[in-house]
Design a protein around this motif. Structure first.
Motif, PDB file in Angstrom:
ATOM      1  N   ASN A 143      67.790  23.001  34.749  1.00 47.90           N
ATOM      2  CA  ASN A 143      68.619  23.126  35.952  1.00 47.90           C
ATOM      3  C   ASN A 143      69.172  24.536  36.115  1.00 47.90           C
ATOM      4  OD1 ASN A 143      68.262  20.486  36.791  1.00 47.90           O
ATOM      5  ND2 ASN A 143      69.925  19.755  35.490  1.00 47.90           N
ATOM      6  N   LEU A 144      68.386  25.492  35.721  1.00 52.17           N
ATOM      7  CA  LEU A 144      68.764  26.885  35.913  1.00 52.17           C
ATOM      8  C   LEU A 144      68.258  27.335  37.267  1.00 52.17           C
ATOM      9  CD1 LEU A 144      67.798  28.355  32.431  1.00 52.17           C
ATOM     10  CD2 LEU A 144      70.084  27.809  33.260  1.00 52.17           C
ATOM     11  N   PRO A 145      68.924  28.314  37.858  1.00 52.67           N
ATOM     12  CA  PRO A 145      68.370  28.835  39.105  1.00 52.67           C
ATOM     13  C   PRO A 145      67.031  29.487  38.804  1.00 52.67           C
ATOM     14  CG  PRO A 145      70.204  30.188  38.374  1.00 52.67           C
ATOM     15  CD  PRO A 145      70.141  28.985  37.469  1.00 52.67           C
ATOM     16  N   PRO A 146      66.055  29.253  39.621  1.00 53.76           N
ATOM     17  CA  PRO A 146      64.734  29.812  39.324  1.00 53.76           C
ATOM     18  C   PRO A 146      64.766  31.329  39.312  1.00 53.76           C
ATOM     19  CG  PRO A 146      64.763  28.849  41.517  1.00 53.76           C
ATOM     20  CD  PRO A 146      66.082  28.530  40.877  1.00 53.76           C
ATOM     21  N   ALA A 147      64.137  31.880  38.301  1.00 54.80           N
ATOM     22  CA  ALA A 147      64.088  33.335  38.180  1.00 54.80           C
ATOM     23  C   ALA A 147      63.208  33.930  39.256  1.00 54.80           C
ATOM     24  CB  ALA A 147      63.558  33.727  36.803  1.00 54.80           C
ATOM     25  N   ALA A 148      62.401  33.094  39.856  1.00 56.11           N
ATOM     26  CA  ALA A 148      61.448  33.573  40.848  1.00 56.11           C
ATOM     27  C   ALA A 148      61.943  33.350  42.266  1.00 56.11           C
ATOM     28  CB  ALA A 148      60.121  32.873  40.651  1.00 56.11           C
ATOM     29  N   SER A 149      63.254  33.282  42.457  1.00 62.21           N
ATOM     30  CA  SER A 149      63.752  33.012  43.798  1.00 62.21           C
ATOM     31  C   SER A 149      63.299  34.081  44.781  1.00 62.21           C
ATOM     32  CB  SER A 149      65.271  32.918  43.785  1.00 62.21           C
ATOM     33  OG  SER A 149      65.819  34.141  43.334  1.00 62.21           O
ATOM     34  N   SER A 150      63.139  35.304  44.294  1.00 64.33           N
ATOM     35  CA  SER A 150      62.673  36.364  45.179  1.00 64.33           C
ATOM     36  C   SER A 150      61.160  36.372  45.297  1.00 64.33           C
ATOM     37  CB  SER A 150      63.146  37.723  44.664  1.00 64.33           C
ATOM     38  OG  SER A 150      62.577  37.968  43.393  1.00 64.33           O
ATOM     39  N   ALA A 151      60.487  35.722  44.381  1.00 60.26           N
ATOM     40  CA  ALA A 151      59.028  35.702  44.413  1.00 60.26           C
ATOM     41  C   ALA A 151      58.553  34.583  45.328  1.00 60.26           C
ATOM     42  CB  ALA A 151      58.469  35.487  43.013  1.00 60.26           C
ATOM     43  N   ALA A 211      57.206  33.258  22.449  1.00 62.02           N
ATOM     44  CA  ALA A 211      58.048  32.804  23.555  1.00 62.02           C
ATOM     45  C   ALA A 211      58.783  33.978  24.189  1.00 62.02           C
ATOM     46  CB  ALA A 211      59.041  31.754  23.061  1.00 62.02           C
ATOM     47  N   LEU A 212      59.224  34.915  23.370  1.00 61.78           N
ATOM     48  CA  LEU A 212      59.929  36.083  23.890  1.00 61.78           C
ATOM     49  C   LEU A 212      59.004  36.941  24.753  1.00 61.78           C
ATOM     50  CD1 LEU A 212      62.502  37.817  23.899  1.00 61.78           C
ATOM     51  CD2 LEU A 212      61.607  38.983  21.887  1.00 61.78           C
ATOM     52  N   SER A 213      57.800  37.183  24.265  1.00 61.67           N
ATOM     53  CA  SER A 213      56.867  37.997  25.051  1.00 61.67           C
ATOM     54  C   SER A 213      56.460  37.268  26.330  1.00 61.67           C
ATOM     55  CB  SER A 213      55.639  38.375  24.222  1.00 61.67           C
ATOM     56  OG  SER A 213      54.899  37.232  23.872  1.00 61.67           O
ATOM     57  N   MET A 214      56.352  35.938  26.261  1.00 63.54           N
ATOM     58  CA  MET A 214      56.008  35.158  27.447  1.00 63.54           C
ATOM     59  C   MET A 214      57.110  35.299  28.498  1.00 63.54           C
ATOM     60  SD  MET A 214      55.104  31.082  27.751  1.00 63.54           S
ATOM     61  CE  MET A 214      56.632  30.519  27.047  1.00 63.54           C
ATOM     62  N   PRO A 234      56.047  31.549  46.751  1.00 63.41           N
ATOM     63  CA  PRO A 234      55.325  30.498  46.037  1.00 63.41           C
ATOM     64  C   PRO A 234      53.954  30.983  45.593  1.00 63.41           C
ATOM     65  CG  PRO A 234      56.155  29.695  48.142  1.00 63.41           C
ATOM     66  CD  PRO A 234      56.439  31.151  48.089  1.00 63.41           C
ATOM     67  N   ARG A 235      53.393  30.283  44.639  1.00 61.53           N
ATOM     68  CA  ARG A 235      52.145  30.726  44.019  1.00 61.53           C
ATOM     69  C   ARG A 235      51.025  30.915  45.038  1.00 61.53           C
ATOM     70  NH1 ARG A 235      49.323  28.330  38.632  1.00 61.53           N
ATOM     71  NH2 ARG A 235      47.523  29.654  38.685  1.00 61.53           N
ATOM     72  N   ALA A 236      50.924  30.037  45.998  1.00 61.67           N
ATOM     73  CA  ALA A 236      49.837  30.139  46.968  1.00 61.67           C
ATOM     74  C   ALA A 236      49.982  31.391  47.827  1.00 61.67           C
ATOM     75  CB  ALA A 236      49.807  28.909  47.855  1.00 61.67           C
ATOM     76  N   TRP A 260      51.529  30.692  31.875  1.00 57.92           N
ATOM     77  CA  TRP A 260      52.836  31.062  31.331  1.00 57.92           C
ATOM     78  C   TRP A 260      53.898  31.077  32.424  1.00 57.92           C
ATOM     79  CZ3 TRP A 260      52.440  35.515  27.202  1.00 57.92           C
ATOM     80  CH2 TRP A 260      51.743  35.040  26.085  1.00 57.92           C
ATOM     81  N   ILE A 261      53.533  31.580  33.596  1.00 54.16           N
ATOM     82  CA  ILE A 261      54.494  31.583  34.713  1.00 54.16           C
ATOM     83  C   ILE A 261      54.894  30.153  35.045  1.00 54.16           C
ATOM     84  CG2 ILE A 261      54.759  32.044  37.186  1.00 54.16           C
ATOM     85  CD1 ILE A 261      52.985  34.529  36.747  1.00 54.16           C
ATOM     86  N   ASP A 262      53.915  29.269  35.128  1.00 54.43           N
ATOM     87  CA  ASP A 262      54.207  27.864  35.422  1.00 54.43           C
ATOM     88  C   ASP A 262      55.095  27.243  34.344  1.00 54.43           C
ATOM     89  OD1 ASP A 262      52.716  28.044  37.738  1.00 54.43           O
ATOM     90  OD2 ASP A 262      50.902  27.184  36.839  1.00 54.43           O
ATOM     91  N   LEU A 263      54.825  27.568  33.067  1.00 54.33           N
ATOM     92  CA  LEU A 263      55.634  27.024  31.973  1.00 54.33           C
ATOM     93  C   LEU A 263      57.083  27.489  32.065  1.00 54.33           C
ATOM     94  CD1 LEU A 263      53.311  27.320  28.827  1.00 54.33           C
ATOM     95  CD2 LEU A 263      54.065  25.239  29.973  1.00 54.33           C
TER      96      LEU A 263
END
Length: 137
Positions: free
Chosen positions: A59-67, A13-16, A69-71, A47-50
């Motif tokens: 309910n955490l702010p998404p870590a990918a806010s700067s990233a 989980a840590l490496s993920m 969307p996947r498409a 893993w990114i999706d998980l």
């Protein structure tokens, strides 16, 4: 035995999470992450999706806010230097095609010239008439 299994799961989980964080920070792309963590790209996407689903569930702010969307991640924009290089290569290709056309025309011209000269003069121009027999015969 249960503690060993728990330790392995924690490490997994840590490496993920570490991998997903590096991707979101822009340190790695999908292919680099797959190579670094010895995974397939499909597993990296999983893993990114998980991790993103876990963040939404908590309910955490998404870590990918700067990233994006996947498409949109797979879309790359050409760099200005690349477009200049493409234009230069296109111009070079066109110049080479013109040169090739001229060379083909010149070859056709000389072949026709030889054929007509042989017909009109009755001389075999391409064949040497005074060839010496080889020493091996």
């Amino acid at each position: 035995m249960a503690s060993l299994s728990d330790l392995r799961m924690q490490k997994h989980a840590l490496s993920m999470r570490q991998m997903v964080a590096e991707i979101h920070l822009g340190k790695l792309n999908i292919a680099q992450a797959a190579a670094k963590f010895e995974l397939t790209r499909k597993t990296v996407w999983h893993w990114i999706d998980l991790v993103e689903a876990e963040a939404e569930a908590d309910n955490l702010p998404p870590a990918a806010s700067s990233a994006p969307p996947r498409a949109r991640r797979r879309v790359t924009r050409p760099v200005p230097q690349q477009s200049e290089a493409v234009e230069a290569l296109t111009a070079k290709i066109q110049a080479l095609e013109v040169a090739l056309e001229k060379a083909n025309f010149k070859a056709l011209y000389y072949a026709t010239l030889l054929r007509v000269a042989e017909e009109e003069l009755g001389i075999d121009i391409e064949k040497k008439s005074a060839t010496k027999p080889s020493a091996s015969c």
